[in-house]
Structures are given as structure tokens and as C-alpha cells.
Design a protein around this motif. Structure first.
Motif, short mmCIF file in Angstrom:
data_model
loop_
_atom_site.label_atom_id
_atom_site.label_comp_id
_atom_site.label_asym_id
_atom_site.label_seq_id
_atom_site.Cartn_x
_atom_site.Cartn_y
_atom_site.Cartn_z
N SER A 1 0.24 -9.08 12.02
CA SER A 1 0.56 -7.85 11.28
C SER A 1 0.37 -6.60 12.13
O SER A 1 0.98 -5.56 11.87
N GLY A 2 -0.51 -6.69 13.16
CA GLY A 2 -0.83 -5.52 13.97
C GLY A 2 -1.78 -4.56 13.27
O GLY A 2 -2.11 -3.50 13.80
N CYS A 3 -2.25 -4.92 12.06
CA CYS A 3 -3.15 -4.04 11.30
C CYS A 3 -4.59 -4.20 11.80
O CYS A 3 -4.96 -5.25 12.32
N LEU A 4 -5.40 -3.13 11.60
CA LEU A 4 -6.80 -3.19 12.01
C LEU A 4 -7.67 -3.86 10.96
O LEU A 4 -7.46 -3.67 9.75
N LEU A 5 -8.62 -4.65 11.44
CA LEU A 5 -9.57 -5.35 10.56
C LEU A 5 -10.93 -4.66 10.70
O LEU A 5 -11.37 -4.42 11.83
N ILE A 6 -11.57 -4.34 9.60
CA ILE A 6 -12.87 -3.67 9.65
C ILE A 6 -13.97 -4.71 9.81
O ILE A 6 -14.07 -5.66 9.02
N GLY A 7 -14.78 -4.53 10.88
CA GLY A 7 -15.85 -5.47 11.17
C GLY A 7 -16.88 -5.51 10.05
O GLY A 7 -17.11 -4.50 9.37
N GLU A 8 -17.49 -6.67 9.83
CA GLU A 8 -18.54 -6.88 8.82
C GLU A 8 -18.02 -6.82 7.38
O GLU A 8 -18.82 -6.89 6.44
N ALA A 9 -16.71 -6.63 7.19
CA ALA A 9 -16.19 -6.66 5.82
C ALA A 9 -16.41 -8.06 5.25
O ALA A 9 -16.45 -9.05 5.99
N MET A 10 -16.54 -8.14 3.91
CA MET A 10 -16.78 -9.45 3.27
C MET A 10 -15.55 -10.33 3.33
O MET A 10 -15.64 -11.55 3.24
N GLY A 11 -14.40 -9.69 3.41
CA GLY A 11 -13.16 -10.45 3.48
C GLY A 11 -12.05 -9.58 4.01
O GLY A 11 -12.08 -8.35 3.87
N HIS A 12 -11.08 -10.22 4.66
CA HIS A 12 -9.86 -9.55 5.11
C HIS A 12 -8.69 -10.28 4.46
O HIS A 12 -8.54 -11.48 4.66
N ILE A 13 -7.89 -9.56 3.69
CA ILE A 13 -6.75 -10.18 3.02
C ILE A 13 -5.50 -9.55 3.62
O ILE A 13 -5.19 -8.38 3.36
N VAL A 14 -4.83 -10.32 4.46
CA VAL A 14 -3.68 -9.79 5.20
C VAL A 14 -2.42 -10.08 4.38
O VAL A 14 -2.19 -11.22 3.96
N CYS A 15 -1.64 -9.03 4.16
CA CYS A 15 -0.48 -9.15 3.24
C CYS A 15 0.80 -8.64 3.85
O CYS A 15 0.79 -7.70 4.66
N GLU A 16 1.89 -9.25 3.38
CA GLU A 16 3.23 -8.73 3.65
C GLU A 16 3.69 -8.08 2.35
O GLU A 16 3.63 -8.70 1.29
N LYS A 17 4.09 -6.82 2.43
CA LYS A 17 4.49 -6.09 1.22
C LYS A 17 5.67 -6.81 0.56
O LYS A 17 6.67 -7.09 1.21
N SER A 18 5.53 -7.12 -0.73
CA SER A 18 6.62 -7.86 -1.39
C SER A 18 7.31 -7.05 -2.48
O SER A 18 8.45 -7.34 -2.84
N ALA A 19 6.64 -6.05 -3.05
CA ALA A 19 7.28 -5.22 -4.08
C ALA A 19 6.50 -3.93 -4.27
O ALA A 19 5.29 -3.89 -4.01
N VAL A 20 7.20 -2.88 -4.69
CA VAL A 20 6.55 -1.62 -5.05
C VAL A 20 7.11 -1.20 -6.40
O VAL A 20 8.33 -1.10 -6.57
N TYR A 21 6.21 -1.00 -7.37
CA TYR A 21 6.63 -0.63 -8.72
C TYR A 21 6.15 0.78 -9.06
O TYR A 21 5.13 1.25 -8.54
N ASP A 22 6.87 1.40 -9.95
CA ASP A 22 6.51 2.73 -10.45
C ASP A 22 5.29 2.62 -11.36
O ASP A 22 5.32 1.89 -12.36
N GLY A 23 4.23 3.34 -11.02
CA GLY A 23 3.03 3.33 -11.85
C GLY A 23 2.63 4.74 -12.25
O GLY A 23 1.45 5.08 -12.21
N GLY A 24 3.59 5.58 -12.59
CA GLY A 24 3.28 6.97 -12.92
C GLY A 24 3.04 7.77 -11.66
O GLY A 24 3.89 7.79 -10.77
N ASP A 25 1.86 8.41 -11.53
CA ASP A 25 1.60 9.17 -10.30
C ASP A 25 1.10 8.26 -9.16
O ASP A 25 0.77 8.74 -8.08
N HIS A 26 1.02 6.96 -9.41
CA HIS A 26 0.67 5.99 -8.36
C HIS A 26 1.83 5.00 -8.17
O HIS A 26 2.63 4.80 -9.10
N ASP A 27 1.90 4.39 -7.00
CA ASP A 27 2.77 3.25 -6.77
C ASP A 27 1.93 1.99 -6.91
O ASP A 27 0.78 1.97 -6.45
N ILE A 28 2.49 0.96 -7.52
CA ILE A 28 1.83 -0.34 -7.60
C ILE A 28 2.39 -1.18 -6.45
O ILE A 28 3.57 -1.53 -6.45
#
Ligand SMILES: Cc1cc2nc3c(=O)[nH]c(=O)nc-3n(C[C@H](O)[C@H](O)[C@H](O)COP(=O)(O)O)c2cc1C
Length: 168
Positions: free
Chosen positions: A104-131
């Protein structure tokens, strides 16, 4: 009922959540990270998660451009990272203990409890936020930490949730 912003925030703030920093990158903006608590799992088959991103966030254009992102689950000693990535402080992602996820080329934060690497699959309208929905393409887990928890605008952890060396 007239629902004010304050009433909404205070009532929703009763619900305890974990805290994550979601990282992404784009050619024009470079690497970014933002503190996110609106993270949840969506589906097992295919494995999908979501988070909600304010359309006003300075990170919004990067998430629009980036195909990949990483959800870094913070541990109890990483409240400073939560604050750093929530405010426009001088905290630079490249300067904290991190490594890169190869595909992915994304940065991983050391000591984090977990890293969940994702490929964006959808973006939905959530009002003033995007889902933003992501298909999980890679995972690491460090369950031998205590999680960072947010409730009523404060950070907590819990001694009731016992860390372990395995994720089962
Ligand atoms: C504990 C915590 C959780 C947050 N969760 C979210 C979230 O789920 N979605 C979101 O858009 N912003 C969330 N924020 C706010 C952002 O981290 C950030 O402060 C806000 O987007 C404004 O800064 P920016 O323009 O640098 O993004 C959260 C902040 C904190 C401290």
C-alpha cells in the motif's frame, strides 16, 4: 425534538470506543494521519471495515486520491498520538516510530495494537462526513497491549480486558 450539536456530542460521547489513527498517502499531499474513533467492522466475507471522515478535514483530499489506507489501533500509552493527529500540531508522521507497508505504501505506527491495511472499496454520503469502506488486504495484531479507550471526551484504559499473546 431540537437536537443541538452539544446534546448530540455529549450523548454519543457516553458510548466508549477505541481510538485509531488512520494513515494514507497521495502523490500531491504525501503521508497523512488522522485520529478516528468512528471505526467498525462491516463484513467478514469479504472482510470489510468502515470509518467516517469529516468532509472538512485537511486529510479529506488525500483519502479521496488514495486507493489504500491503514487503520492503526492505538494502545493505552499512545494518547499523545491521538491528540497529535487530531490537532494540527507539529507531529510529523515520518518522525514517529513507523515502518511502511510494502504493497500500500502507507505508514504503520509502531507499537499499535493492530494494523488493518485496506483497499478503498466504497465511499457513501454520511451528511457532513463521508463513510469510507475498505476491503482488508493485510493485518497485523499485537494483542499483548492494553487498548486506548475514549469516553466522555477523556482517555481511559481498562484492566478488565486482559492482554494475551494470541488473538483467539
Ligand atoms: C478521540 C478522537 C476521535 C476522533 N474521531 C473522528 C472521526 O471518527 N472522524 C472524523 O472525521 N474526525 C474525528 N476526530 C477529529 C479529527 O481527528 C480531527 O481533529 C478533525 O478532523 C480536524 O482536524 P483535521 O482538519 O486535521 O482533520 C476525532 C478526534 C479525536 C480526538
Amino acid at each position: 425534538m431540537n437536537i443541538t450539536d452539544d446534546h448530540f456530542r455529549k450523548t454519543l460521547g457516553l458510548f466508549p470506543t477505541g481510538v485509531t489513527v488512520v494513515t494514507a498517502c497521495s502523490e500531491s499531499k504525501g503521508h497523512i494521519g488522522i485520529t478516528i474513533s468512528s471505526f467498525t467492522s462491516v463484513s467478514l466475507t469479504p472482510p470489510q471495515i468502515l470509518f467516517c471522515l469529516s468532509r472538512k478535514s485537511r486529510t479529506h483530499p488525500t483519502f479521496k486520491d488514495s486507493l489504500y489506507f491503514v487503520v492503526n489501533i492505538l494502545n493505552k500509552d499512545q494518547a499523545h498520538l491521538s491528540e497529535g493527529f487530531a490537532n494540527h500540531t507539529a507531529l510529523r508522521l515520518e518522525e514517529i516510530a513507523t515502518s511502511y507497508h510494502e504493497k500500500s505504501g502507507c505508514l504503520l505506527i509502531g507499537e499499535a495494537m493492530g494494523h488493518i491495511v485496506c483497499e478503498k472499496s466504497a465511499v457513501y454520503d454520511g451528511g457532513d462526513h463521508d463513510i469510507i469502506v475498505g476491503k482488508v488486504i493485510d493485518l497485523t495484531a499485537s494483542p499483548d497491549h492494553f487498548p486506548l479507550i475514549r469516553q466522555r471526551g477523556k482517555y481511559h484504559t481498562t484492566g478488565d480486558l486482559t492482554p494475551s499473546s494470541k488473538i483467539n
